[in-house]
Motif scaffolding. Structure first.
Motif, PDB file in Angstrom:
ATOM      1  N   PRO A  22     -10.209  -2.088  12.590  1.00  0.00           N
ATOM      2  CA  PRO A  22      -9.273  -1.019  12.960  1.00  0.00           C
ATOM      3  C   PRO A  22      -7.810  -1.482  12.900  1.00  0.00           C
ATOM      4  CG  PRO A  22     -11.034  -1.184  14.582  1.00  0.00           C
ATOM      5  CD  PRO A  22     -11.165  -2.344  13.665  1.00  0.00           C
ATOM      6  N   LEU A  23      -7.562  -2.736  13.239  1.00  0.00           N
ATOM      7  CA  LEU A  23      -6.201  -3.258  13.175  1.00  0.00           C
ATOM      8  C   LEU A  23      -5.687  -3.250  11.742  1.00  0.00           C
ATOM      9  CD1 LEU A  23      -3.821  -4.722  14.591  1.00  0.00           C
ATOM     10  CD2 LEU A  23      -4.990  -6.857  14.050  1.00  0.00           C
ATOM     11  N   VAL A  24      -6.509  -3.674  10.808  1.00  0.00           N
ATOM     12  CA  VAL A  24      -6.116  -3.684   9.395  1.00  0.00           C
ATOM     13  C   VAL A  24      -5.876  -2.257   8.913  1.00  0.00           C
ATOM     14  CG1 VAL A  24      -6.918  -4.235   7.073  1.00  0.00           C
ATOM     15  CG2 VAL A  24      -7.256  -5.869   8.912  1.00  0.00           C
ATOM     16  N   ASP A  25      -6.698  -1.329   9.306  1.00  0.00           N
ATOM     17  CA  ASP A  25      -6.518   0.066   8.900  1.00  0.00           C
ATOM     18  C   ASP A  25      -5.184   0.615   9.391  1.00  0.00           C
ATOM     19  OD1 ASP A  25      -8.947   0.033   7.655  1.00  0.00           O
ATOM     20  OD2 ASP A  25     -10.034   1.033   9.293  1.00  0.00           O
ATOM     21  N   VAL A  26      -4.860   0.358  10.645  1.00  0.00           N
ATOM     22  CA  VAL A  26      -3.598   0.840  11.200  1.00  0.00           C
ATOM     23  C   VAL A  26      -2.415   0.196  10.476  1.00  0.00           C
ATOM     24  CG1 VAL A  26      -2.142   0.818  13.260  1.00  0.00           C
ATOM     25  CG2 VAL A  26      -4.560   1.427  13.440  1.00  0.00           C
ATOM     26  N   ILE A  33       3.433   4.321   5.093  1.00  0.00           N
ATOM     27  CA  ILE A  33       4.510   5.141   5.643  1.00  0.00           C
ATOM     28  C   ILE A  33       5.865   4.499   5.366  1.00  0.00           C
ATOM     29  CG2 ILE A  33       5.539   5.976   7.797  1.00  0.00           C
ATOM     30  CD1 ILE A  33       2.670   6.414   8.810  1.00  0.00           C
ATOM     31  N   LEU A  34       5.967   3.205   5.531  1.00  0.00           N
ATOM     32  CA  LEU A  34       7.219   2.491   5.262  1.00  0.00           C
ATOM     33  C   LEU A  34       7.601   2.595   3.792  1.00  0.00           C
ATOM     34  CD1 LEU A  34       9.422   0.551   6.366  1.00  0.00           C
ATOM     35  CD2 LEU A  34       7.959  -1.309   5.592  1.00  0.00           C
ATOM     36  N   ILE A  35       6.650   2.440   2.897  1.00  0.00           N
ATOM     37  CA  ILE A  35       6.932   2.515   1.465  1.00  0.00           C
ATOM     38  C   ILE A  35       7.424   3.913   1.079  1.00  0.00           C
ATOM     39  CG2 ILE A  35       5.823   2.495  -0.803  1.00  0.00           C
ATOM     40  CD1 ILE A  35       4.103   0.168   0.195  1.00  0.00           C
TER      41      ILE A  35
END
Length: 138
Positions: A22-26, A33-35
């Protein structure tokens, strides 16, 4: 099994490792979003700048071509010149624009001393930007 007594079975021991999926997914969602938003933030301010005559950008740096052939003859912008004329024309060029670059093209057979003399004339005239032109090796 004894009467009235319930035996309990031991369950699995608690897991002490962190689930990273889940951490990698987030983190991947945040990177996307940043890109997407970074280019939008860079050009968010639109301006109509005032126009003025004094704000014109300077011309691209000028250059003159100085060629030395095998016999030692000098050519300034493809016109043959003697040593005295070369010094005068380089001084006149330096008066017009001291940032003028000299593109020096010397034949392989020209002695190094001749090239140094021409460089000295250019430096004495006030032109310090000298570019050596060569062909790429095959």
């Amino acid at each position: 099994m004894a009467f009235g007594r319930i035996e309990r079975t031991e369950g699995d021991p608690p897991m002490s490792d962190i689930n990273v999926t889940p951490l990698v997914d987030v983190m991947l969602v945040l990177v996307v979003i940043l890109i997407i938003t970074a280019p939008l933030l860079a050009s968010s301010i639109r301006l109509d700048l005032p126009k003025a005559e004094g704000t014109q950008s300077a011309d691209a740096p000028r250059f003159v071509t100085l060629v030395l052939d095998k016999s030692g003859q000098a050519f300034l912008n493809d016109k043959p010149v003697g040593a005295g004329q070369l010094a005068e024309q380089l001084a006149a060029t330096a008066k017009q624009n001291p940032e003028t670059e000299i593109q020096l093209r010397a034949d392989e057979g020209v002695p190094y001393g001749q090239v140094v003399k021409v460089m000295g004339l250019a430096h004495k005239a006030g032109l310090t930007r000298i570019g050596f032109v060569a062909e790429p090796a095959k």
